[in-house]
Scaffold this motif. Structure first.
Motif, PDB file in Angstrom:
ATOM      1  N   ARG A   1       0.832  -1.209   0.000  1.00  0.00           N
ATOM      2  CA  ARG A   1       0.000   0.000   0.000  1.00  0.00           C
ATOM      3  C   ARG A   1       0.864   1.255   0.000  1.00  0.00           C
ATOM      4  O   ARG A   1       0.598   2.214  -0.745  1.00  0.00           O
ATOM      5  CB  ARG A   1      -0.912  -0.003   1.227  1.00  0.00           C
ATOM      6  CG  ARG A   1      -1.967  -1.082   1.224  1.00  0.00           C
ATOM      7  CD  ARG A   1      -3.187  -0.681   0.399  1.00  0.00           C
ATOM      8  NE  ARG A   1      -3.951   0.335   1.059  1.00  0.00           N
ATOM      9  CZ  ARG A   1      -4.873   0.088   1.997  1.00  0.00           C
ATOM     10  NH1 ARG A   1      -5.124  -1.160   2.367  1.00  0.00           N
ATOM     11  NH2 ARG A   1      -5.557   1.073   2.529  1.00  0.00           N
ATOM     12  N   LEU A   2       1.889   1.268   0.838  1.00  0.00           N
ATOM     13  CA  LEU A   2       2.720   2.464   0.942  1.00  0.00           C
ATOM     14  C   LEU A   2       3.628   2.640  -0.265  1.00  0.00           C
ATOM     15  O   LEU A   2       4.128   3.739  -0.505  1.00  0.00           O
ATOM     16  CB  LEU A   2       3.557   2.416   2.219  1.00  0.00           C
ATOM     17  CG  LEU A   2       2.769   2.507   3.531  1.00  0.00           C
ATOM     18  CD1 LEU A   2       3.717   2.458   4.724  1.00  0.00           C
ATOM     19  CD2 LEU A   2       1.926   3.777   3.573  1.00  0.00           C
ATOM     20  N   ALA A   3       3.870   1.582  -1.029  1.00  0.00           N
ATOM     21  CA  ALA A   3       4.689   1.714  -2.230  1.00  0.00           C
ATOM     22  C   ALA A   3       3.981   2.507  -3.309  1.00  0.00           C
ATOM     23  O   ALA A   3       4.623   3.032  -4.228  1.00  0.00           O
ATOM     24  CB  ALA A   3       5.069   0.331  -2.764  1.00  0.00           C
ATOM     25  N   SER A   4       2.678   2.615  -3.212  1.00  0.00           N
ATOM     26  CA  SER A   4       1.886   3.349  -4.205  1.00  0.00           C
ATOM     27  C   SER A   4       1.610   4.765  -3.708  1.00  0.00           C
ATOM     28  O   SER A   4       1.295   4.975  -2.534  1.00  0.00           O
ATOM     29  CB  SER A   4       0.565   2.618  -4.456  1.00  0.00           C
ATOM     30  OG  SER A   4      -0.296   3.399  -5.255  1.00  0.00           O
ATOM     31  N   THR A   5       1.722   5.725  -4.613  1.00  0.00           N
ATOM     32  CA  THR A   5       1.415   7.115  -4.242  1.00  0.00           C
ATOM     33  C   THR A   5      -0.064   7.305  -3.946  1.00  0.00           C
ATOM     34  O   THR A   5      -0.458   8.307  -3.340  1.00  0.00           O
ATOM     35  CB  THR A   5       1.843   8.068  -5.365  1.00  0.00           C
ATOM     36  OG1 THR A   5       1.202   7.671  -6.599  1.00  0.00           O
ATOM     37  CG2 THR A   5       3.357   8.030  -5.554  1.00  0.00           C
ATOM     38  N   ALA A   6      -0.892   6.338  -4.357  1.00  0.00           N
ATOM     39  CA  ALA A   6      -2.321   6.449  -4.082  1.00  0.00           C
ATOM     40  C   ALA A   6      -2.601   6.420  -2.587  1.00  0.00           C
ATOM     41  O   ALA A   6      -3.663   6.865  -2.145  1.00  0.00           O
ATOM     42  CB  ALA A   6      -3.072   5.314  -4.779  1.00  0.00           C
ATOM     43  N   SER A   7      -1.642   5.890  -1.804  1.00  0.00           N
ATOM     44  CA  SER A   7      -1.855   5.842  -0.357  1.00  0.00           C
ATOM     45  C   SER A   7      -1.974   7.236   0.243  1.00  0.00           C
ATOM     46  O   SER A   7      -2.586   7.411   1.302  1.00  0.00           O
ATOM     47  CB  SER A   7      -0.712   5.080   0.311  1.00  0.00           C
ATOM     48  OG  SER A   7       0.530   5.721   0.059  1.00  0.00           O
ATOM     49  N   LEU A   8      -1.412   8.238  -0.432  1.00  0.00           N
ATOM     50  CA  LEU A   8      -1.496   9.606   0.085  1.00  0.00           C
ATOM     51  C   LEU A   8      -2.927  10.127   0.074  1.00  0.00           C
ATOM     52  O   LEU A   8      -3.280  11.014   0.867  1.00  0.00           O
ATOM     53  CB  LEU A   8      -0.593  10.538  -0.731  1.00  0.00           C
ATOM     54  CG  LEU A   8       0.911  10.248  -0.674  1.00  0.00           C
ATOM     55  CD1 LEU A   8       1.669  11.203  -1.583  1.00  0.00           C
ATOM     56  CD2 LEU A   8       1.428  10.363   0.755  1.00  0.00           C
ATOM     57  N   HIS A   9      -3.756   9.585  -0.824  1.00  0.00           N
ATOM     58  CA  HIS A   9      -5.144  10.051  -0.892  1.00  0.00           C
ATOM     59  C   HIS A   9      -5.960   9.559   0.286  1.00  0.00           C
ATOM     60  O   HIS A   9      -7.076  10.057   0.509  1.00  0.00           O
ATOM     61  CB  HIS A   9      -5.790   9.585  -2.211  1.00  0.00           C
ATOM     62  CG  HIS A   9      -5.086  10.082  -3.431  1.00  0.00           C
ATOM     63  ND1 HIS A   9      -4.886  11.428  -3.687  1.00  0.00           N
ATOM     64  CD2 HIS A   9      -4.508   9.419  -4.467  1.00  0.00           C
ATOM     65  CE1 HIS A   9      -4.231  11.582  -4.828  1.00  0.00           C
ATOM     66  NE2 HIS A   9      -3.982  10.370  -5.323  1.00  0.00           N
ATOM     67  N   GLU A  10      -5.447   8.571   1.017  1.00  0.00           N
ATOM     68  CA  GLU A  10      -6.169   8.065   2.176  1.00  0.00           C
ATOM     69  C   GLU A  10      -5.877   8.864   3.442  1.00  0.00           C
ATOM     70  O   GLU A  10      -6.474   8.601   4.483  1.00  0.00           O
ATOM     71  CB  GLU A  10      -5.796   6.599   2.418  1.00  0.00           C
ATOM     72  CG  GLU A  10      -6.065   5.676   1.246  1.00  0.00           C
ATOM     73  CD  GLU A  10      -5.715   4.241   1.573  1.00  0.00           C
ATOM     74  OE1 GLU A  10      -6.058   3.801   2.694  1.00  0.00           O
ATOM     75  OE2 GLU A  10      -5.095   3.562   0.734  1.00  0.00           O
ATOM     76  N   LEU A  11      -4.964   9.841   3.356  1.00  0.00           N
ATOM     77  CA  LEU A  11      -4.561  10.603   4.532  1.00  0.00           C
ATOM     78  C   LEU A  11      -5.359  11.885   4.658  1.00  0.00           C
ATOM     79  O   LEU A  11      -5.813  12.463   3.666  1.00  0.00           O
ATOM     80  CB  LEU A  11      -3.062  10.920   4.453  1.00  0.00           C
ATOM     81  CG  LEU A  11      -2.132   9.717   4.353  1.00  0.00           C
ATOM     82  CD1 LEU A  11      -0.700  10.184   4.159  1.00  0.00           C
ATOM     83  CD2 LEU A  11      -2.261   8.846   5.596  1.00  0.00           C
ATOM     84  N   SER A  12      -5.491  12.335   5.882  1.00  0.00           N
ATOM     85  CA  SER A  12      -6.186  13.587   6.161  1.00  0.00           C
ATOM     86  C   SER A  12      -5.203  14.746   6.060  1.00  0.00           C
ATOM     87  O   SER A  12      -3.996  14.578   6.264  1.00  0.00           O
ATOM     88  CB  SER A  12      -6.792  13.555   7.558  1.00  0.00           C
ATOM     89  OG  SER A  12      -7.666  12.452   7.695  1.00  0.00           O
ATOM     90  N   PRO A  13      -5.678  15.949   5.763  1.00  0.00           N
ATOM     91  CA  PRO A  13      -4.789  17.128   5.758  1.00  0.00           C
ATOM     92  C   PRO A  13      -4.253  17.386   7.159  1.00  0.00           C
ATOM     93  O   PRO A  13      -4.951  17.187   8.155  1.00  0.00           O
ATOM     94  CB  PRO A  13      -5.705  18.267   5.291  1.00  0.00           C
ATOM     95  CG  PRO A  13      -6.868  17.594   4.636  1.00  0.00           C
ATOM     96  CD  PRO A  13      -7.053  16.289   5.341  1.00  0.00           C
TER      97      PRO A  13
ATOM     98  N   THR B   1      -2.992  11.699   9.657  1.00  0.00           N
ATOM     99  CA  THR B   1      -2.233  12.542   8.724  1.00  0.00           C
ATOM    100  C   THR B   1      -0.909  11.864   8.377  1.00  0.00           C
ATOM    101  O   THR B   1      -0.555  10.817   8.940  1.00  0.00           O
ATOM    102  CB  THR B   1      -1.959  13.907   9.363  1.00  0.00           C
ATOM    103  OG1 THR B   1      -1.130  13.723  10.518  1.00  0.00           O
ATOM    104  CG2 THR B   1      -3.259  14.589   9.771  1.00  0.00           C
ATOM    105  N   LEU B   2      -0.174  12.486   7.479  1.00  0.00           N
ATOM    106  CA  LEU B   2       1.125  11.936   7.083  1.00  0.00           C
ATOM    107  C   LEU B   2       2.106  11.902   8.254  1.00  0.00           C
ATOM    108  O   LEU B   2       2.795  10.882   8.437  1.00  0.00           O
ATOM    109  CB  LEU B   2       1.701  12.738   5.907  1.00  0.00           C
ATOM    110  CG  LEU B   2       3.030  12.246   5.339  1.00  0.00           C
ATOM    111  CD1 LEU B   2       2.933  10.808   4.873  1.00  0.00           C
ATOM    112  CD2 LEU B   2       3.485  13.147   4.181  1.00  0.00           C
ATOM    113  N   PRO B   3       2.227  12.953   9.061  1.00  0.00           N
ATOM    114  CA  PRO B   3       3.113  12.847  10.234  1.00  0.00           C
ATOM    115  C   PRO B   3       2.703  11.731  11.194  1.00  0.00           C
ATOM    116  O   PRO B   3       3.550  11.027  11.750  1.00  0.00           O
ATOM    117  CB  PRO B   3       3.002  14.226  10.896  1.00  0.00           C
ATOM    118  CG  PRO B   3       2.599  15.142   9.794  1.00  0.00           C
ATOM    119  CD  PRO B   3       1.696  14.331   8.921  1.00  0.00           C
TER     120      PRO B   3
END
Length: 563
Positions: free
Chosen positions: A39-51, A93-95
C-alpha cells in the motif's frame, strides 16, 4: 515509572490476538506487513490521509506542530500520542503515519531482540539446541549464537551482537534454579517493548549505565548509593530519550555521566592495572583517503619506548648510519636570542635542521612513523627472537604474494595486458589485501623469496619434494594459494590458521600441497565435527556443507581471499 503505550490513532481492539497460536499470529503479522508495504509503495496511499492541521494565525509557531512530549512518560501517566492529533478519523495525517510506522518498526526490533535472547539460551544447551535448532549436540559450524544468527538470517555480525547486547539488559533471565530475574534496566526495557525508543537511543542509555557502574567500581563507592543514582539516572535518560533524537540524547547521557562521576568519585582515581585491559591497546580504525588509521592507548612505559623511537627519528643532530658525531655549536637565529619553535607542523628548523630540510622533506609525523616501522621491521627480521610467537614453524613476517611476471615488471614493459595476463595477475598482502606491485618489488629487495609456481587458476603446480609433516615451505606454498582460512565466508588471515589434511593422514592422506588447506581454529574443528566436507578440484579446495547448513549441499569456496 510505568509506560502505557497509546497508539497515535484509534485501533480496533482485537482481544483474541493474545490467545492465537504463535504460528497463526506470525502469519497474520507477516501478511499485514506485506500488505502495508504494498500500500505504501503506491502514491495512491497519500489520498487516504487527512490534511495536517494548520495554525489559524500566520504568526503561530510552526514548531508547535512537532511532538513536544515525544512519548515522554512519568509514573502513573498514559503514554501520549506522538502528535497532538485531532479527534476522529480526520486525525490520520502523514506525520501520524510516520510515527505509527516507526513505532511498529521499533516493536518488531524489540521482538527480534527477545527472540535472539531465547535463541542464545537454546544454543547454550546441547540437547535443547539439537531439538529446537536441529544442530548437532557437539561442535557445530557456528562459533556462538551471534555466528548462528549471522549465518541463518544473513545479517551482519555486528547486528547480531547488538541484538544480544540489548537482550542481556532488557530481557528477563533465569538462574540455574529456574527462577526468573527481571531485566537489568527495567525502565529502558519498558520503553523498548512499548516501541518508543530508537536502537541508537538504547545504545546510549545502556552504554552510559555500564560506564557508570565501571566508574563506581573503580571508586569503590557505596553500592546502595550507586544503585539509587543509577536507577534515577536511567529513568531520567529514558524520559529524555522519548522526547529528543538520539544525537541530543547522547549529549544528555554524557552530561549525566560526568555528574555521576563527580558525585561518586570527586577526587578522581588513577587508572589501575585492572583498567588496562579495557583502556589500553591498539585499534585499527580502517582506511580513509588511501591511508590506514590506527588508535593507540599506551601506559607510561610503552609511551616512553614509542617516544624514544619517535624522538630518535626526529633528532636534528642524529646522523643515520654514522658513529656518534660531535655536537655542533648552537647558533641563535638572526635578529635575537633563540626562542621556542613550534614543531607541530613538522617542518620547522628543529625538525630537520636548517641544512637538511631540502634533503628530507618529510614532516615530523612522517619521520616518527618511519622510525617506528624501521624498528618493527628490524625486530621481525631477527629469526631467533622469542618476543613474538611463531606460527606453523614460521616466525612472524610480512608476507606478500605476487605472480612471477608482475614481479619482473613484464606486464608493464609488454604494453597492453591480455585477458590471460590479467587472469594470472596476483599482487596482495596478508592483511591489507590487494596492493600495488611496486610495493612488493620494493619489499623484495630485502626479503626471503619462496618460489612457488602458480597456474592460471592460482593453483600451486610445484613446490619441490613433499615431506611427512607440513614444513614451513609447504605451509607458505599453501598460504600463497589460499590466502587465509579457505572456509567459505571466513576472513581469518593465514598466520592464524592451521594446515589441515583434506584426506586425513590416518586414512592414508599424503602431506602435500594438493592435500593441504588452511583452516582457522574454529573451521578446523568444525570440519572434523562433520559440518563441512572438503574436495580438491584443479588444486583448489571446495567445501560441501552438512545438510543442516544447506539441504542441497551446494559446493562453495572462499571468495574473500582469492577470486
Amino acid at each position: 515509572m510505568t509506560i502505557q503505550h497509546t497508539p497515535p490513532f484509534d485501533v480496533p481492539e482485537v482481544p483474541h490476538l493474545d490467545r492465537l497460536p504463535l504460528e497463526d499470529l506470525m502469519r497474520l503479522a507477516h501478511e499485514a506487513t506485506r500488505s502495508l508495504t504494498r500500500r505504501l509503495a503506491s502514491t495512491a496511499s497519500l489520498h487516504e490521509l487527512s490534511p495536517a492541521p494548520r495554525p489559524e494565525e500566520a504568526a503561530a509557531d510552526w514548531g508547535a506542530m512537532l511532538p513536544t512530549d515525544g512519548g515522554k512518560t512519568t509514573a502513573g501517566e498514559t503514554h501520549p500520542t506522538p502528535l497532538a492529533a485531532t479527534e476522529g478519523a480526520a486525525s490520520f495525517t502523514l506525520p501520524v503515519l510516520h510515527h505509527a510506522l516507526e513505532s511498529v518498526a521499533r516493536s518488531i526490533a524489540a521482538a527480534q531482540m527477545s527472540l535472539a535472547r531465547h535463541t542464545s539460551e537454546v544454543f547454550e544447551v546441547p540437547a535443547t539446541r539439537s531439538r529446537l535448532l536441529g544442530l548437532p549436540e557437539g561442535k557445530t559450524a557456528f562459533r556462538d549464537t551471534a555466528d548462528y544468527l549471522r549465518g541463518m538470517l544473513r545479517i551482519d555480525t555486528s547486528e547480531a551482537k547488538r541484538r544480544l547486547r540489548h537482550a542481556d539488559v532488557l530481557c528477563a533471565s533465569r538462574v540455574l534454579t529456574g527462577e526468573a530475574l527481571p531485566p537489568q534496566l527495567p525502565e529502558l526495557s519498558a520503553a523498548v517493548h512499548a516501541g518508543t525508543l530508537d536502537r541508537a537511543a538504547i545504545d546510549h542509555v545502556r552504554g552510559t549505565v555500564a560506564e557508570a557502574r565501571r566508574i563506581a567500581t573503580r571508586a569503590e563507592a557505596d553500592p546502595e548509593v550507586v544503585e539509587r543514582l543509577i536507577t534515577e539516572g536511567e529513568a531520567t535518560m529514558v524520559d529524555q530519550g522519548q522526547a529528543m533524537e538520539p544525537a541530543m540524547l547522547r549529549r544528555v547521557c554524557h552530561h549525566w555521566l560526568r555528574w555521576f562521576e563527580a558525585a561518586v568519585d570527586p577526587d578522581g582515581t588513577e587508572p589501575t592495572d585492572l583498567d588496562a585491559p579495557r583502556e589500553q591497546g591498539l585499534v585499527y580504525k580502517g582506511r580513509r583517503n588511501g591511508f590506514h588509521h590506527w588508535l593507540l592507548a599506551a601506559n607510561d612505559a610503552q609511551h616512553e619506548t614509542l617516544r624514544t623511537v619517535a624522538e630518535a627519528a626526529n633528532n636534528p643532530r642524529a646522523r643515520q648510519g654514522h658513529e656518534e658525531a660531535p655536537e655542533a655549536e648552537e647558533v641563535p637565529p638572526a635578529g635575537g636570542a633563540a626562542g621556542p619553535v613550534d614543531e607541530s607542523a613538522g617542518n620547522g628548523p628543529s625538525a630537520n635542521g636548517p641544512a637538511d630540510t631540502a634533503l628530507d622533506p618529510r614532516s615530523r609525523h612522517q619521520r616518527s612513523l618511519d622510525g617506528l616501522i624501521a624498528c618493527l621491521s628490524a625486530g621481525l627480521s631477527v629469526a631467533d627472537s622469542k618476543a613474538l610467537p611463531w606460527t606453523g614453524g614460521t616466525r612472524p613476517q610480512v608476507a606478500v604474494t605476487i605472480d612471477y611476471r608482475t614481479l619482473l615488471g613484464d606486464l608493464v614493459t609488454a604494453g597492453a595486458a591480455s585477458a590471460e595476463d590479467l587472469a594470472g595477475f596476483e599482487s596482495s598482502a596478508t592483511f591489507t589485501g590487494s596492493v600495488h606491485p611496486q610495493l612488493i618489488r620494493t619489499l623484495a629487495c630485502d626479503a626471503d623469496i619462496l618460489p612457488v609456481v602458480l597456474g592460471a587458476e592460482g593453483q600451486v603446480l610445484d613446490v619441490g619434494r613433499a615431506q611427512r609433516l607440513f614444513p614451513a615451505r609447504l605451509r607458505q606454498a599453501i598460504a600463497a594459494r589460499d590466502g587465509g582460512c579457505a572456509a567459505p565466508g571466513c576472513s581469518i588471515p593465514a598466520p592464524w590458521c592451521d594446515v589441515h589434511h583434506v584426506q586425513y593422514w590416518e586414512r592414508g592422506g599424503p602431506t602435500s600441497v594438493d592435500n593441504g588447506v588452511l583452516l582457522c581454529n574454529h573451521h578446523h574443528h568444525a570440519v572434523h565435527a562433520g559440518a563441512w566436507e572438503i574436495e580438491m578440484d584443479s588444486g583448489r579446495p571446495w567445501f560441501i556443507p552438512a545438510p543442516y547448513l544447506d539441504p542441497q549441499q551446494r559446493l562453495r569456496r572462499n571468495r574473500y581471499w582469492r577470486r
